[in-house]
Design an enzyme around this catalytic site. Structure first.
Site, PDB file in Angstrom:
ATOM      1  N   GLU A 114       0.846  -1.200   0.000  1.00  0.00           N
ATOM      2  CA  GLU A 114       0.000   0.000   0.000  1.00  0.00           C
ATOM      3  C   GLU A 114       0.872   1.236   0.000  1.00  0.00           C
ATOM      4  O   GLU A 114       2.086   1.150   0.222  1.00  0.00           O
ATOM      5  CB  GLU A 114      -0.929  -0.011   1.222  1.00  0.00           C
ATOM      6  CG  GLU A 114      -2.055  -1.017   1.071  1.00  0.00           C
ATOM      7  CD  GLU A 114      -3.045  -0.992   2.223  1.00  0.00           C
ATOM      8  OE1 GLU A 114      -2.961  -0.101   3.074  1.00  0.00           O
ATOM      9  OE2 GLU A 114      -3.888  -1.892   2.264  1.00  0.00           O
ATOM     10  N   HIS A 228      -9.793   9.677   6.146  1.00  0.00           N
ATOM     11  CA  HIS A 228      -9.546   8.899   4.934  1.00  0.00           C
ATOM     12  C   HIS A 228     -10.060   9.709   3.751  1.00  0.00           C
ATOM     13  O   HIS A 228     -11.167  10.239   3.797  1.00  0.00           O
ATOM     14  CB  HIS A 228     -10.265   7.549   5.007  1.00  0.00           C
ATOM     15  CG  HIS A 228      -9.706   6.561   4.041  1.00  0.00           C
ATOM     16  ND1 HIS A 228      -9.946   6.643   2.693  1.00  0.00           N
ATOM     17  CD2 HIS A 228      -8.886   5.501   4.212  1.00  0.00           C
ATOM     18  CE1 HIS A 228      -9.300   5.658   2.082  1.00  0.00           C
ATOM     19  NE2 HIS A 228      -8.649   4.954   2.982  1.00  0.00           N
ATOM     20  N   ARG A 273      -2.132  10.220   2.912  1.00  0.00           N
ATOM     21  CA  ARG A 273      -3.575  10.366   3.116  1.00  0.00           C
ATOM     22  C   ARG A 273      -4.011  11.799   3.402  1.00  0.00           C
ATOM     23  O   ARG A 273      -5.014  12.270   2.883  1.00  0.00           O
ATOM     24  CB  ARG A 273      -4.012   9.513   4.310  1.00  0.00           C
ATOM     25  CG  ARG A 273      -4.365   8.132   3.918  1.00  0.00           C
ATOM     26  CD  ARG A 273      -4.899   7.350   5.080  1.00  0.00           C
ATOM     27  NE  ARG A 273      -5.021   5.971   4.637  1.00  0.00           N
ATOM     28  CZ  ARG A 273      -5.241   4.947   5.435  1.00  0.00           C
ATOM     29  NH1 ARG A 273      -5.374   5.126   6.725  1.00  0.00           N
ATOM     30  NH2 ARG A 273      -5.350   3.735   4.951  1.00  0.00           N
ATOM     31  N   HIS A 328     -11.430   8.695  10.158  1.00  0.00           N
ATOM     32  CA  HIS A 328     -11.075   7.286   9.989  1.00  0.00           C
ATOM     33  C   HIS A 328     -10.401   6.693  11.214  1.00  0.00           C
ATOM     34  O   HIS A 328     -10.700   5.576  11.607  1.00  0.00           O
ATOM     35  CB  HIS A 328     -10.147   7.181   8.778  1.00  0.00           C
ATOM     36  CG  HIS A 328      -9.834   5.786   8.359  1.00  0.00           C
ATOM     37  ND1 HIS A 328     -10.814   4.848   8.096  1.00  0.00           N
ATOM     38  CD2 HIS A 328      -8.645   5.157   8.142  1.00  0.00           C
ATOM     39  CE1 HIS A 328     -10.242   3.706   7.736  1.00  0.00           C
ATOM     40  NE2 HIS A 328      -8.936   3.866   7.770  1.00  0.00           N
ATOM     41  N   ARG A 363      -0.694   7.952  10.750  1.00  0.00           N
ATOM     42  CA  ARG A 363      -0.552   6.493  10.774  1.00  0.00           C
ATOM     43  C   ARG A 363      -0.264   5.932   9.384  1.00  0.00           C
ATOM     44  O   ARG A 363      -0.893   6.315   8.401  1.00  0.00           O
ATOM     45  CB  ARG A 363      -1.864   5.883  11.279  1.00  0.00           C
ATOM     46  CG  ARG A 363      -1.937   4.379  11.185  1.00  0.00           C
ATOM     47  CD  ARG A 363      -3.232   3.877  11.761  1.00  0.00           C
ATOM     48  NE  ARG A 363      -4.347   4.066  10.867  1.00  0.00           N
ATOM     49  CZ  ARG A 363      -4.915   3.092  10.151  1.00  0.00           C
ATOM     50  NH1 ARG A 363      -4.452   1.858  10.219  1.00  0.00           N
ATOM     51  NH2 ARG A 363      -5.945   3.336   9.369  1.00  0.00           N
TER      52      ARG A 363
END
Ligand SMILES: Cc1cc2nc3c(=O)[nH]c(=O)nc-3n(C[C@H](O)[C@H](O)[C@H](O)COP(=O)(O)OP(=O)(O)OC[C@H]3O[C@@H](n4cnc5c(N)ncnc54)[C@H](O)[C@@H]3O)c2cc1C
Length: 503
Positions: A114, A228, A273, A328, A363
């Site tokens: 990812e 998110h 993100r 998120h 994160r």
């Protein structure tokens, strides 16, 4: 409901609570696990899509990726714990004990990759990893251990006296009683209910953080709330469109059909993100809509579950999936050490409600399930040794059983508006000041009812108002715009050219 005694009381049955209960039971403790959920879907764990990251051949690179994603703010010692324990925790507990069958390619695991991971290291089951971990783990703890599971049972307050925690007041069916415990492990998950749009289940009201803070435990990093960038909100609710869709080639376009991410970041759709979330917000404000163009690859072939989800929600994905940012993940929480120990004796916190320091200000994708597993196991084992003592439990009242109709819904609505407008993806000093004063008033109104009445929904509202204030306060106190905490004035100053000086 009956008064109880147990060596270890675990509150919450997501991956972190299950791991803690499993480890405490394995260490020989008598364990009670209380969850306010009636169904597994009421935990974020169930909803996880992408997977669980593990350490492979290059632990140093894994560590570096976590630190880079956090803009250098992650706690290195905590990251070392995560990276060192990862492979064994996943292998020994999830694979060999619980029997989870992660996707394979030939004889090997099919490790996914990812954004911001330098190598493929993510174990997954289809694109629905969460439910394939959660349900078997829950069944294993229920059937193969001596853990007593109390469903539909909420912890309302911690039993605390002079810096020590003695258990919690539990509520079931409108009735409540103390459970005295040698150790109490909070594993209550996230805070999605504080925002109008969140990927979390509705019951994510921040109870663990609120109970701990009200009992006097330290909390940390509360300003770092991750949004998110690509959630899809319909009348039915909000669902996540995983980063992996952009990884496969999905493109973000605004209402004019223009692909805009290359203007914002060199990694375009695969930028961090927070960068993508702000870009999506800004393009939505300017053009009215943003959608994810999935015509560039075989969407239904790669993401059959998401294609079905779109169909169920009346979205014709061949025309693009409308997306917007949604709350998120909370990077902060109850401040804990490498065994999940909080600042009050015999209190632990694990999973999303805790702050281990692993995530710092932001994160890295797919590290949250792992953090819950690793810290859950460590805390559960450590928690197994304490003796049970009793104190006089606080008296909960039922003097005024009638709440004004719609009270909780109205207050939640106000709280969510303030959080969204002033304590969301972008913040300003003035906005944070205004938010704190509205939230303080709101908390005062809720507290007035809590003093006369006991109900789960009222306590959830209280949790949300306590946590909202903690976030707004931490955000106001941190003048450094970093990671998920984005201050508009800091960034507009950075972008404004210096005025020319007279020669
Ligand atoms: C849509 C989505 C996709 C995600 N994808 C990924 C991914 O691919 N990889 C990854 O690593 N992370 C992912 N995450 C994040 C990750 O799923 C969560 O951070 C993690 O599962 C949290 O686990 P937890 O055990 O701390 O909390 P949860 O799984 O949320 O469980 C909390 C539990 O506490 C209970 N509870 C709460 N309050 C009380 C109370 N007062 N009394 C009793 N019980 C209570 C709840 O009912 C629930 O059982 C995703 C999250 C979402 C929402």
């Amino acid at each position: 409901m009956n008064e109880r005694e147990t060596d270890v009381l675990v509150v919450g049955a997501g991956i972190a609570g299950l791991a803690a209960a499993f480890a405490a039971d394995r260490a020989g403790a008598d364990v009670t696990l209380a969850t306010k959920a009636e169904r597994p879907e009421e935990a974020s764990t169930w909803w996880a899509q992408g997977g669980i990251a593990v350490t492979r051949d290059d632990p140093d690179q894994f560590k570096q990726d976590i630190i880079d994603a956090s803009s250098g703010t992650a706690d290195e010692a905590a990251v070392d714990v995560l990276v060192e324990d990862a492979a064994e925790a996943v292998r020994e507990v999830l694979v060999e004990t619980v029997g989870i069958e992660f996707d394979t390619e030939g004889e090997e695991f099919d490790y996914g990759r990812e954004a911001a991971h330098e190598e493929p290291r993510i174990l997954h089951v289809n694109a629905e990893t969460g439910k394939h971990i959660h349900v078997p783990f829950l069944n294993y703890v229920a059937d193969e251990t001596d853990v007593e599971i109390l469903e539909d049972t909420a912890a309302l307050e911690l039993l605390r006296h002079e810096g020590q925690v003695y258990g919690a007041l539990l509520e079931q069916d409108g009735d409540w009683a103390p459970t005295f415990a040698g150790s109490t492990v909070l594993a209550t998950g996230g805070i999605g209910a504080l925002y109008p749009n969140s990927t979390n289940p509705e019951s994510a009201t921040g109870d663990g953080v609120a109970m701990a803070a009200l009992a006097g435990a330290d909390v940390a990093n509360m300003e770092f709330v991750q949004f998110h960038p690509t959630a899809c909100t319909t009348d039915e609710g909000t669902f996540l469109v995983s980063e992996a869709v952009r990884g496969e080639g999905g493109l973000l376009r605004n209402a004019d059909g223009t692909r805009f991410m290359p203007e914002y970041h060199e990694d375009a759709e695969l930028a961090p993100r927070d960068v993508v979330a702000r870009a999506v917000k800004s393009e939505r404000e300017e053009t009215g809509e943003v959608y994810l163009d999935v015509s560039t690859f075989d969407f239904a072939g790669h993401f059959p579950e998401l294609a079905v989800k779109c169909d169920e929600n009346g979205i014709d994905w061949t025309e693009g999936i409308p997306v917007s940012p949604a709350e998120h993940f909370l990077c902060g929480g109850v401040d804990v050490d490498e065994y999940g120990r909080a600042s009050l004796s015999d209190l632990y916190a694990v999973g999303e409600c805790s702050c281990t320091g692993v995530h710092g200000a932001n994160r890295l994708a797919s590290t949250s399930l792992l953090e819950g597993l690793v810290w859950g196991l460590r805390a559960g084992e450590d928690a197994a040794g304490s003796d049970i003592d009793r104190i006089e439990p606080p008296e909960l009242l039922e003097r005024d059983p009638d709440l004004p109709s719609n009270f909780a819904r109205q207050k939640f609505g106000r709280l969510q508006r303030v959080m969204n407008e002033q304590v969301g993806i972008e913040r300003s000093t003035d906005g944070l000041k205004r938010a704190q004063s509205v939230l303080r008033r709101l908390k005062g109104e809720v507290d007035a009812y809590v003093r006369t009445r006991t109900s789960r929904s009222l306590y959830e509202l209280r949790s949300a108002s306590v946590v909202a204030l903690l976030i707004a306060r931490a955000a106001a106190e941190n003048e450094q715009s970093v990671g998920c905490h984005y201050l508009t004035e800091a960034n507009s100053e950075a972008q404004t050219p210096e005025p020319a000086t007279e020669q």
